[in-house]
Design a protein around this motif. Sequence first.
Motif, PDB file in Angstrom:
ATOM      1  N   GLN A 245      64.934 -17.369  64.667  1.00  0.00           N
ATOM      2  CA  GLN A 245      65.505 -18.073  65.840  1.00  0.00           C
ATOM      3  C   GLN A 245      64.522 -18.366  67.052  1.00  0.00           C
ATOM      4  O   GLN A 245      64.693 -19.350  67.777  1.00  0.00           O
ATOM      5  N   SER A 246      63.523 -17.764  66.965  1.00  0.00           N
ATOM      6  CA  SER A 246      62.409 -17.970  68.064  1.00  0.00           C
ATOM      7  C   SER A 246      61.349 -18.855  67.438  1.00  0.00           C
ATOM      8  O   SER A 246      60.223 -19.315  68.037  1.00  0.00           O
TER       9      SER A 246
ATOM     10  N   LEU B  61      61.086 -19.030  60.279  1.00  0.00           N
ATOM     11  CA  LEU B  61      61.793 -20.026  60.321  1.00  0.00           C
ATOM     12  C   LEU B  61      61.585 -20.917  59.243  1.00  0.00           C
ATOM     13  O   LEU B  61      62.490 -21.493  58.516  1.00  0.00           O
TER      14      LEU B  61
ATOM     15  N   ALA C 221      66.070 -13.426  59.750  1.00  0.00           N
ATOM     16  CA  ALA C 221      66.899 -14.559  60.504  1.00  0.00           C
ATOM     17  C   ALA C 221      66.918 -14.435  61.711  1.00  0.00           C
ATOM     18  O   ALA C 221      66.983 -15.452  62.480  1.00  0.00           O
ATOM     19  N   LYS C 222      67.087 -13.276  62.335  1.00  0.00           N
ATOM     20  CA  LYS C 222      67.041 -13.211  64.006  1.00  0.00           C
ATOM     21  C   LYS C 222      65.598 -13.701  64.410  1.00  0.00           C
ATOM     22  O   LYS C 222      65.631 -14.143  65.334  1.00  0.00           O
TER      23      LYS C 222
ATOM     24  N   ALA D   9      57.349 -15.565  63.968  1.00  0.00           N
ATOM     25  CA  ALA D   9      58.563 -16.224  64.088  1.00  0.00           C
ATOM     26  C   ALA D   9      58.283 -17.564  63.355  1.00  0.00           C
ATOM     27  O   ALA D   9      59.431 -17.928  62.685  1.00  0.00           O
TER      28      ALA D   9
ATOM     29  N   GLN E  95      72.650 -19.892  59.604  1.00  0.00           N
ATOM     30  CA  GLN E  95      72.036 -21.476  59.140  1.00  0.00           C
ATOM     31  C   GLN E  95      72.349 -22.008  57.893  1.00  0.00           C
ATOM     32  O   GLN E  95      72.622 -23.090  57.770  1.00  0.00           O
TER      33      GLN E  95
ATOM     34  N   GLU F 151      63.092 -19.285  55.769  1.00  0.00           N
ATOM     35  CA  GLU F 151      64.330 -19.238  55.873  1.00  0.00           C
ATOM     36  C   GLU F 151      64.803 -20.859  55.573  1.00  0.00           C
ATOM     37  O   GLU F 151      65.851 -21.097  54.862  1.00  0.00           O
ATOM     38  N   THR F 152      64.255 -21.865  56.264  1.00  0.00           N
ATOM     39  CA  THR F 152      64.423 -23.162  56.076  1.00  0.00           C
ATOM     40  C   THR F 152      64.351 -23.582  54.507  1.00  0.00           C
ATOM     41  O   THR F 152      65.129 -24.505  54.146  1.00  0.00           O
TER      42      THR F 152
ATOM     43  N   GLU G 167      76.038 -23.355  58.371  1.00  0.00           N
ATOM     44  CA  GLU G 167      76.073 -24.472  59.309  1.00  0.00           C
ATOM     45  C   GLU G 167      75.438 -25.556  57.865  1.00  0.00           C
ATOM     46  O   GLU G 167      76.153 -26.709  58.101  1.00  0.00           O
TER      47      GLU G 167
ATOM     48  N   ASN H 191      74.339 -15.574  56.390  1.00  0.00           N
ATOM     49  CA  ASN H 191      73.270 -16.362  57.194  1.00  0.00           C
ATOM     50  C   ASN H 191      73.719 -17.548  57.882  1.00  0.00           C
ATOM     51  O   ASN H 191      74.554 -18.326  57.397  1.00  0.00           O
TER      52      ASN H 191
END
Length: 342
Positions: A188-189, A243, A184-185, A239, A280, A246-247, A283, A278
């Motif tokens: 972010q990039s 992402l 997850a970190k 990265a 994201q 995760e998405t 949110e 998590n």
Amino acid sequence: MRVLGIETSCDETGIAIFDSQYGLMAHQLYSQAKTHADYGGVVPELASRDHIRKTLPLIQAALSEAKVKANEIDGVAYTAGPGLMGALLVGATIGRSLAYAWQVPALAVHHMEGHLLAPMLEDNPPEFPFVALLVSGGHTQLISVEGLGQYTLLGESIDDAAGEAFDKTAKLLGLDYPGGPLLAKMAQSGRINQFNFPRPMTDRPGMDFSFSGLKTAAANAVRLHKDIKTGEVDEQVKADIALAFETAVIDTLSIKCKRALETTGFKRLVVAGGVSANIQLREQLGKMMRSLGGEVFYPRTEFCTDNGAMIAYAGWRRLKAGHTNDLCIITRPRWPLVELES
């Protein structure tokens, strides 16, 4: 009523004391993450040995933190399952023995019921009924919750749990165990729309999950982007993959949660388990619930992963309702949540 809770289902030793008048009085936790990191996952025998070493000292520390004596404990709750058999036996044996010595009732608590009730430790607890998304390294389930012990399974993962898929994909990206938070970190990039991974089983009816194919998609992306000479993958590409993965997981969880809410007609969603930390995910589910005119509830971050507080609280709820166990030591490594009684 004052209840001592003992959690030893996997690789965290959690001890807590919950009081019906004063709330959570003490919370002690020891994580074995560093012990298992070299192996890329939990080694059951090592986990059991660590629980043996840590449980009693943590109980003593919790009693000291709460400023209570053993004779002021009114009940003992211990995790009986699901989990690793050896690890469960440590907590169950100690919990049952202490209850016998202190002449108080003991109760075998379902680990996932502990997670499900964990948001009730917060200042704004959810009221029944609600839909619960239990999402962790070992479980991904949608539950209709009408009351304590009134659970109906709406859907679950048919293969990897979401947290397990996070950890396995993190390993593919060269991250240490436990890899979920590290992935997850890294995400972010990441740059959006660099990879398009599937949202498994969202194109068909039902609320079951599948994450093994998504993990395979990430593995294929890693393989296709390895440098021919070095065999390494560019950090930016890693990265981007993180992402996209995760998405895809978050989108899948959100779609299935919406279906569960529409099916039940409930306006409250409880999300618990390790993956519920998590950012994201929180949110996106928050936006979804606001659009539906509902509300979402989480435990605080430190209570998303395994902990003694949720077991002490669940034990208090059950003991208050008149549930107790006899002198036998109960462990159930496989224990469906829907088998619990109200």
